[in-house]
Write a protein that holds these residues in place. Structure first.
Motif, PDB file in Angstrom:
ATOM      1  N   PHE A 162       2.398 -43.463 -10.150  1.00 29.41           N
ATOM      2  CA  PHE A 162       2.184 -43.955  -8.787  1.00 29.41           C
ATOM      3  C   PHE A 162       1.117 -45.040  -8.785  1.00 29.41           C
ATOM      4  O   PHE A 162       0.065 -44.902  -9.409  1.00 29.41           O
ATOM      5  N   THR A 163       1.373 -46.132  -8.066  1.00 29.02           N
ATOM      6  CA  THR A 163       0.433 -47.256  -8.022  1.00 29.02           C
ATOM      7  C   THR A 163      -0.047 -47.593  -6.612  1.00 29.02           C
ATOM      8  O   THR A 163      -0.761 -48.577  -6.428  1.00 29.02           O
ATOM      9  N   GLY A 164       0.334 -46.803  -5.621  1.00 28.10           N
ATOM     10  CA  GLY A 164      -0.039 -47.105  -4.245  1.00 28.10           C
ATOM     11  C   GLY A 164      -1.398 -46.555  -3.879  1.00 28.10           C
ATOM     12  O   GLY A 164      -2.281 -46.379  -4.729  1.00 28.10           O
ATOM     13  N   THR A 165      -1.584 -46.269  -2.597  1.00 26.08           N
ATOM     14  CA  THR A 165      -2.868 -45.779  -2.098  1.00 26.08           C
ATOM     15  C   THR A 165      -2.789 -44.296  -1.769  1.00 26.08           C
ATOM     16  O   THR A 165      -1.764 -43.789  -1.314  1.00 26.08           O
ATOM     17  N   VAL A 166      -3.891 -43.606  -2.000  1.00 21.25           N
ATOM     18  CA  VAL A 166      -4.046 -42.215  -1.581  1.00 21.25           C
ATOM     19  C   VAL A 166      -5.015 -42.199  -0.415  1.00 21.25           C
ATOM     20  O   VAL A 166      -6.128 -42.731  -0.512  1.00 21.25           O
ATOM     21  N   VAL A 167      -4.581 -41.623   0.704  1.00 16.82           N
ATOM     22  CA  VAL A 167      -5.426 -41.557   1.891  1.00 16.82           C
ATOM     23  C   VAL A 167      -5.816 -40.111   2.162  1.00 16.82           C
ATOM     24  O   VAL A 167      -5.091 -39.176   1.805  1.00 16.82           O
ATOM     25  N   ALA A 168      -6.965 -39.947   2.775  1.00 15.59           N
ATOM     26  CA  ALA A 168      -7.411 -38.615   3.175  1.00 15.59           C
ATOM     27  C   ALA A 168      -6.666 -38.181   4.423  1.00 15.59           C
ATOM     28  O   ALA A 168      -6.378 -38.997   5.299  1.00 15.59           O
ATOM     29  N   ASP A 169      -6.343 -36.897   4.515  1.00  5.48           N
ATOM     30  CA  ASP A 169      -5.947 -36.370   5.813  1.00  5.48           C
ATOM     31  C   ASP A 169      -7.167 -36.469   6.722  1.00  5.48           C
ATOM     32  O   ASP A 169      -8.318 -36.516   6.261  1.00  5.48           O
ATOM     33  N   TYR A 170      -6.916 -36.505   8.016  1.00  5.35           N
ATOM     34  CA  TYR A 170      -8.004 -36.776   8.958  1.00  5.35           C
ATOM     35  C   TYR A 170      -9.195 -35.831   8.730  1.00  5.35           C
ATOM     36  O   TYR A 170      -9.058 -34.605   8.798  1.00  5.35           O
ATOM     37  N   PHE A 171     -10.353 -36.433   8.441  1.00  2.69           N
ATOM     38  CA  PHE A 171     -11.617 -35.746   8.204  1.00  2.69           C
ATOM     39  C   PHE A 171     -11.617 -34.912   6.928  1.00  2.69           C
ATOM     40  O   PHE A 171     -12.525 -34.118   6.709  1.00  2.69           O
ATOM     41  N   GLY A 172     -10.603 -35.087   6.091  1.00  5.20           N
ATOM     42  CA  GLY A 172     -10.486 -34.271   4.887  1.00  5.20           C
ATOM     43  C   GLY A 172     -11.637 -34.453   3.920  1.00  5.20           C
ATOM     44  O   GLY A 172     -12.011 -33.505   3.209  1.00  5.20           O
ATOM     45  N   ILE A 173     -12.215 -35.655   3.861  1.00  2.00           N
ATOM     46  CA  ILE A 173     -13.362 -35.860   2.975  1.00  2.00           C
ATOM     47  C   ILE A 173     -14.567 -35.103   3.512  1.00  2.00           C
ATOM     48  O   ILE A 173     -15.289 -34.434   2.765  1.00  2.00           O
ATOM     49  N   GLY A 174     -14.771 -35.167   4.810  1.00  2.00           N
ATOM     50  CA  GLY A 174     -15.870 -34.424   5.414  1.00  2.00           C
ATOM     51  C   GLY A 174     -15.739 -32.926   5.216  1.00  2.00           C
ATOM     52  O   GLY A 174     -16.748 -32.213   5.069  1.00  2.00           O
ATOM     53  N   PHE A 175     -14.515 -32.441   5.203  1.00  2.00           N
ATOM     54  CA  PHE A 175     -14.309 -30.999   5.040  1.00  2.00           C
ATOM     55  C   PHE A 175     -14.778 -30.506   3.669  1.00  2.00           C
ATOM     56  O   PHE A 175     -15.042 -29.309   3.501  1.00  2.00           O
ATOM     57  N   LEU A 176     -14.879 -31.408   2.691  1.00  2.00           N
ATOM     58  CA  LEU A 176     -15.428 -30.990   1.398  1.00  2.00           C
ATOM     59  C   LEU A 176     -16.850 -30.477   1.564  1.00  2.00           C
ATOM     60  O   LEU A 176     -17.279 -29.559   0.853  1.00  2.00           O
ATOM     61  N   GLN A 177     -17.555 -31.044   2.535  1.00  2.00           N
ATOM     62  CA  GLN A 177     -18.915 -30.592   2.817  1.00  2.00           C
ATOM     63  C   GLN A 177     -18.941 -29.461   3.832  1.00  2.00           C
ATOM     64  O   GLN A 177     -19.611 -28.443   3.624  1.00  2.00           O
ATOM     65  N   THR A 178     -18.184 -29.597   4.922  1.00  2.00           N
ATOM     66  CA  THR A 178     -18.356 -28.689   6.056  1.00  2.00           C
ATOM     67  C   THR A 178     -17.510 -27.419   5.980  1.00  2.00           C
ATOM     68  O   THR A 178     -17.933 -26.370   6.467  1.00  2.00           O
ATOM     69  N   LEU A 179     -16.302 -27.510   5.412  1.00  2.00           N
ATOM     70  CA  LEU A 179     -15.418 -26.346   5.368  1.00  2.00           C
ATOM     71  C   LEU A 179     -15.298 -25.755   3.966  1.00  2.00           C
ATOM     72  O   LEU A 179     -15.425 -24.546   3.776  1.00  2.00           O
ATOM     73  N   HIS A 180     -15.025 -26.597   2.969  1.00  2.00           N
ATOM     74  CA  HIS A 180     -14.881 -26.090   1.594  1.00  2.00           C
ATOM     75  C   HIS A 180     -16.232 -25.778   0.963  1.00  2.00           C
ATOM     76  O   HIS A 180     -16.328 -24.927   0.069  1.00  2.00           O
ATOM     77  N   ARG A 181     -17.244 -26.513   1.373  1.00  2.18           N
ATOM     78  CA  ARG A 181     -18.609 -26.340   0.870  1.00  2.18           C
ATOM     79  C   ARG A 181     -18.697 -26.516  -0.645  1.00  2.18           C
ATOM     80  O   ARG A 181     -19.360 -25.761  -1.346  1.00  2.18           O
ATOM     81  N   VAL A 182     -18.021 -27.554  -1.145  1.00  2.00           N
ATOM     82  CA  VAL A 182     -18.169 -27.924  -2.550  1.00  2.00           C
ATOM     83  C   VAL A 182     -19.077 -29.143  -2.688  1.00  2.00           C
ATOM     84  O   VAL A 182     -19.308 -29.626  -3.804  1.00  2.00           O
ATOM     85  N   ALA A 183     -19.572 -29.657  -1.563  1.00  2.00           N
ATOM     86  CA  ALA A 183     -20.512 -30.775  -1.559  1.00  2.00           C
ATOM     87  C   ALA A 183     -21.644 -30.459  -0.590  1.00  2.00           C
ATOM     88  O   ALA A 183     -21.400 -29.954   0.505  1.00  2.00           O
ATOM     89  N   GLY A 184     -22.872 -30.771  -1.010  1.00  2.00           N
ATOM     90  CA  GLY A 184     -24.022 -30.474  -0.166  1.00  2.00           C
ATOM     91  C   GLY A 184     -24.439 -31.610   0.725  1.00  2.00           C
ATOM     92  O   GLY A 184     -25.204 -31.406   1.672  1.00  2.00           O
ATOM     93  N   THR A 185     -23.956 -32.815   0.442  1.00  2.00           N
ATOM     94  CA  THR A 185     -24.339 -33.991   1.218  1.00  2.00           C
ATOM     95  C   THR A 185     -23.115 -34.863   1.449  1.00  2.00           C
ATOM     96  O   THR A 185     -22.124 -34.779   0.713  1.00  2.00           O
ATOM     97  N   PRO A 186     -23.168 -35.749   2.455  1.00  2.00           N
ATOM     98  CA  PRO A 186     -22.062 -36.685   2.642  1.00  2.00           C
ATOM     99  C   PRO A 186     -21.807 -37.553   1.418  1.00  2.00           C
ATOM    100  O   PRO A 186     -20.654 -37.831   1.074  1.00  2.00           O
ATOM    101  N   ALA A 187     -22.855 -37.983   0.742  1.00  2.00           N
ATOM    102  CA  ALA A 187     -22.674 -38.819  -0.443  1.00  2.00           C
ATOM    103  C   ALA A 187     -21.940 -38.059  -1.540  1.00  2.00           C
ATOM    104  O   ALA A 187     -21.089 -38.622  -2.247  1.00  2.00           O
ATOM    105  N   ARG A 188     -22.260 -36.781  -1.707  1.00  2.00           N
ATOM    106  CA  ARG A 188     -21.583 -35.986  -2.739  1.00  2.00           C
ATOM    107  C   ARG A 188     -20.118 -35.771  -2.378  1.00  2.00           C
ATOM    108  O   ARG A 188     -19.236 -35.829  -3.255  1.00  2.00           O
ATOM    109  N   ALA A 189     -19.822 -35.540  -1.105  1.00  2.00           N
ATOM    110  CA  ALA A 189     -18.430 -35.397  -0.679  1.00  2.00           C
ATOM    111  C   ALA A 189     -17.646 -36.676  -0.966  1.00  2.00           C
ATOM    112  O   ALA A 189     -16.517 -36.642  -1.470  1.00  2.00           O
ATOM    113  N   ALA A 190     -18.262 -37.829  -0.650  1.00  2.00           N
ATOM    114  CA  ALA A 190     -17.605 -39.106  -0.919  1.00  2.00           C
ATOM    115  C   ALA A 190     -17.386 -39.298  -2.409  1.00  2.00           C
ATOM    116  O   ALA A 190     -16.326 -39.776  -2.844  1.00  2.00           O
TER     117      ALA A 190
END
Length: 767
Positions: A279-307
């Protein structure tokens, strides 16, 4: 004046983008990696999970000086006149281009699950209805029309189709899926992608991957699918849509699998998707999915780490609006916490896609149409045809249907006189207009009651609602029973109300504990049956419901899965006989309300047996559907034979319409593997062909089977074709087998690569 290399359309896209990237600052590169959601509500009920607490304010004028990657839902956020919306979008694009140093517009994306999710746009049947039609060419035609409408108002990317395979029908988003079989989902989904992409729209595959396998059918719950289920059930539709459809974007799923969120999984989003599948196209996040790494999944402690986790995994674009890929990410890069190479990698993919779309060209300008018609007569004709083909006649034991043209009919039920009964959760009226009660519906949606009166003008039709959709109010049942008792036949119109996050009985976040009819609709149906008047049950739903309680007590049963704006006339046409039903079940209809999750893809221990007193056998199996005409299957040419593990085999038969009216038969080909290295589904669909035949007409259909279609994932994680016996079963459903061809595969175990055959080609000859 010398044109910069990145502006030169004569140069290869890669050279143009590399030149452009070399000129951009860090902030200008990250600006290409996020969207902005103009007009998103930051309080109250939203149209995306956690919208109220994940949406932040920003300074638009300052933000766009860096450039902008995406514009989110210019049409799908509030009721906007399409022509005015197109002009407003064009103005926004000109402002974005003028504000940045490079004059690059944004990619505008919209939802288009069952039509362009915009005011006054055609509301087509939901994907579950596409599956019921078993007609990929018609789905491709629908998607082409959707794509043309999107393109006409300046949209570039569509967030569809959903390729999740149903694993538990209690899940609220079943209506958005195509069915419970990966081959059906893959073939129909690939057709949708071809149609959308043929109109120049970037199709976005959702939700990669495993979203529909959430525990307990709860939205966003963890996924505990095993390695082989993931490889053989979850992934094939995505692979088929990429290879055969040419999708240029993929959306990462919200869910986690085995402790790893999809949005932070490089094995899924980079190794499998890009390195293995190419695949050579783009991968997009589901809405707020990157933020959920911090707020729901809790695998990131900061916004920078989630990004960082999301970029490293392979997510190129943050949607729907900037929060994690903005200033926090820029600061982390400058602090040495995130490699700038990850920014460059994602920005290169985004800019290559913009180059494909012509957005880097010097002569680019936004189109501003004078008039826009998003619900044309041609659109409605396709919507009507797909609705008609998707209606499933589940039962008609005594020939009560079609209804007599001059009979007395009591129409009863909470779905009979409500236009929204025809629409799924991602239709604009259900998704957005509920927040704007002052706005008109925008499109004509005949109710079933209106349509039946128009269809049978000589019939005496009375109506009583009987009960609400989900509220426990039984006060109307008495009147409904009285209307039924006065009639020759009662048409009970029951089902779902689509909504979001518990505001409906079907839709995103509207999961259910069991498969009983919503509210007190079951009690209403009991009371109607007790009158002794024949009852035709019509279901307008987003999922299957358990009907065993009424089996043998109903005059007929008709199932329609949110059939869209033309659904009323389509269902009424089936009841009157104008339309000969031809839909087939894309999901099994259970006997009992519990016992979930269950689909027809069961190994031996998943079927009924002596080891348990619980029988999971469905009331109506996957692939089932009846007609008002009859068909015979003749002259099956499929002798028992030996075949190498890299061989092919043709299986032919003649289908004849032996009735007195035109109709459609869906011939289904299933595979049974008696002995394998790992347990296998007892049967699974590997091919099908829809045949439209006039009365007395016949056609010969040939299935071109290749042994690749028997492949599965073995204990070592390899996709293999094994030597041994196989059975090819021709049936009218997964449970009704008409003919069996036995094959014996010989030779070595063959390991398949990503170039394997995934489709059973067919050929049809008129006779």
């Amino acid at each position: 004046m010398t044109t910069a290399p990145w502006r030169d359309p004569a140069l290869p896209a890669v050279a143009r983008v590399d030149d452009l990237l070399s000129r951009m600052t860090l902030e200008e590169k990250t600006a290409q990696l996020y969207g902005v959601w103009v007009g998103a509500d930051t309080g109250g009920d939203g149209v995306a999970p956690h919208q109220h607490d994940m949406t932040t304010d920003y300074d638009w004028d300052e933000l766009i000086t860096r450039g902008l990657g995406q514009l989110t839902r210019s049409f799908g956020t509030a009721p906007v006149d399409p022509a005015l919306g197109a002009r407003a979008l064009a103005r926004a694009q000109r402002r974005i281009a003028a504000a940045g140093r490079f004059g690059i517009p944004a990619v505008a994306h919209e939802e288009c699950l069952a039509g362009f999710t915009a005011w006054r746009a055609t509301a087509y049947p939901v994907p579950l209805a596409w599956g019921a039609a078993f007609d990929p060419p018609l789905v491709e035609e629908m998607a082409r029309r959707i794509g043309q409408d999107l393109r006409s108002v300046g949209v570039h990317q569509g967030l569809a189709p959903v390729l999740d395979v149903v694993r538990d029908p209690r899940w609220g988003r079943v209506e958005e899926t195509i069915g419970e079989d990966p081959y059906l989902v893959g073939t129909v989904g690939a057709a949708y992608v071809r149609g959308l992409e043929s109109a120049g729209i970037v199709a976005t595959l959702k939700h990669f991957a495993g979203y529909a396998s959430s525990v307990g059918a709860r939205n966003l719950a963890p996924v505990r699918a095993g390695t082989r289920e993931f490889a053989d059930v979850t992934l094939p539709p995505f692979e088929m849509a990429l290879r055969e459809g040419g999708a240029r974007s993929v959306m990462a799923a919200y869910t986690e699998r085995d402790g790893v969120p999809a949005s932070a999984d490089p094995e899924l989003l980079t190794q499998l998707l890009r390195e293995d599948w190419g695949f050579t196209g783009t991968v997009v996040a589901d809405y707020f999915g990157i933020g959920f790494l911090q707020t729901l999944h809790r695998v990131a402690g900061t916004p920078a780490r989630a990004a960082h986790l999301a970029l490293e995994a392979g997510i190129d674009v943050e949607l729907p609006t900037v929060k994690y890929y903005g200033d926090a990410l820029n600061a982390a890069v400058r602090a040495g916490e995130v490699p700038e190479a990850l920014i460059d990698r994602a920005a290169r993919r985004v800019l290559l896609q913009k180059c494909e779309l012509g957005l880097l060209d010097e002569d680019w300008h936004p189109e501003t149409p004078e008039t826009v018609d998003l619900d044309s007569a041609a659109n409605r004709a396709v919507a009507r045809r797909l609705a008609e083909e998707s209606v499933v006649l589940l039962d008609n034991p005594d020939g009560l249907l079609p209804l007599s043209p001059d009979t007395r009919i009591a129409v009863v039920g909470p779905r009979a006189a409500d236009a929204l009964a025809m629409l799924g959760c991602y239709s604009f009226p259900s998704h957005v207009l509920t927040h704007h009660p002052e706005a008109e519906l925008g499109i004509e949606i005949p109710t079933l009651l209106e349509s039946l009166r128009a269809e049978l003008p000589d019939a005496k039709v009375t109506f009583a609602e009987g009960c609400p959709v989900s509220d426990p109010d039984v006060t109307g049942i008495e009147e409904a029973v009285a209307r039924a008792a006065e009639a020759d036949v009662c048409v009970a119109v029951l089902g779902d109300r689509a909504g979001l996050f518990g505001r409906g009985t079907s839709g995103e976040g509207c999961d259910v504990a069991d498969l009983r009819l919503p509210g007190v609709q079951g009690a209403l149906l009991d009371a109607l049956v007790a009158t002794g008047v024949p009852v035709v049950l019509v279901l307008l739903t987003g999922r299957p419901y358990a009907l065993g309680r009424w089996h043998g007590r109903l005059g007929a049963v008709v199932q329609a899965f949110f059939p869209g704006e033309e659904g009323g006339p389509a269902v009424a046409g089936v009841l009157s006989g104008r339309v000969n039903p031809s839909g087939r079940l894309p999901v099994s209809v259970p006997q009992v309300t519990g016992g979930q999750p269950w689909t027809y893809l069961q190994p031996p221990l998943g079927l009924a047996g002596e080891v348990s007193n619980l029988d999971p056998t469905p009331l109506y199996p996957f692939g089932h559907g009846r007609s008002y005409t009859t068909f015979t299957w003749e002259d099956v040419d499929g002798p028992e034979t030996g075949l190498g593990t890299d061989g092919s085999y043709d299986l032919s038969l003649t289908v004849r319409n032996t009735g007195d009216r035109a109709g459609a038969e869906v011939v289904q080909l299933y595979l049974h593997d008696p002995v394998a290295d790992v347990t296998r589904p007892d049967v699974r669909l590997i091919g099908y062909q829809r045949l439209e035949l006039p009365a007395g007409g016949s056609a010969r259909v040939t299935f071109h089977f290749h042994t690749d279609l028997s492949a599965f994932t073995d204990r070592g994680g390899r996709r293999v074709v094994e030597p041994g016996d196989l059975e090819l079963r021709l049936g009218t459903s997964s449970a009704d087998v008409r003919h069996t061809a036995r094959l014996s595969l010989t030779g070595p175990v063959r390991v398949l690569g990503p170039d394997r055959r995934m489709r059973c080609e067919t050929s049809v000859a008129a006779e």
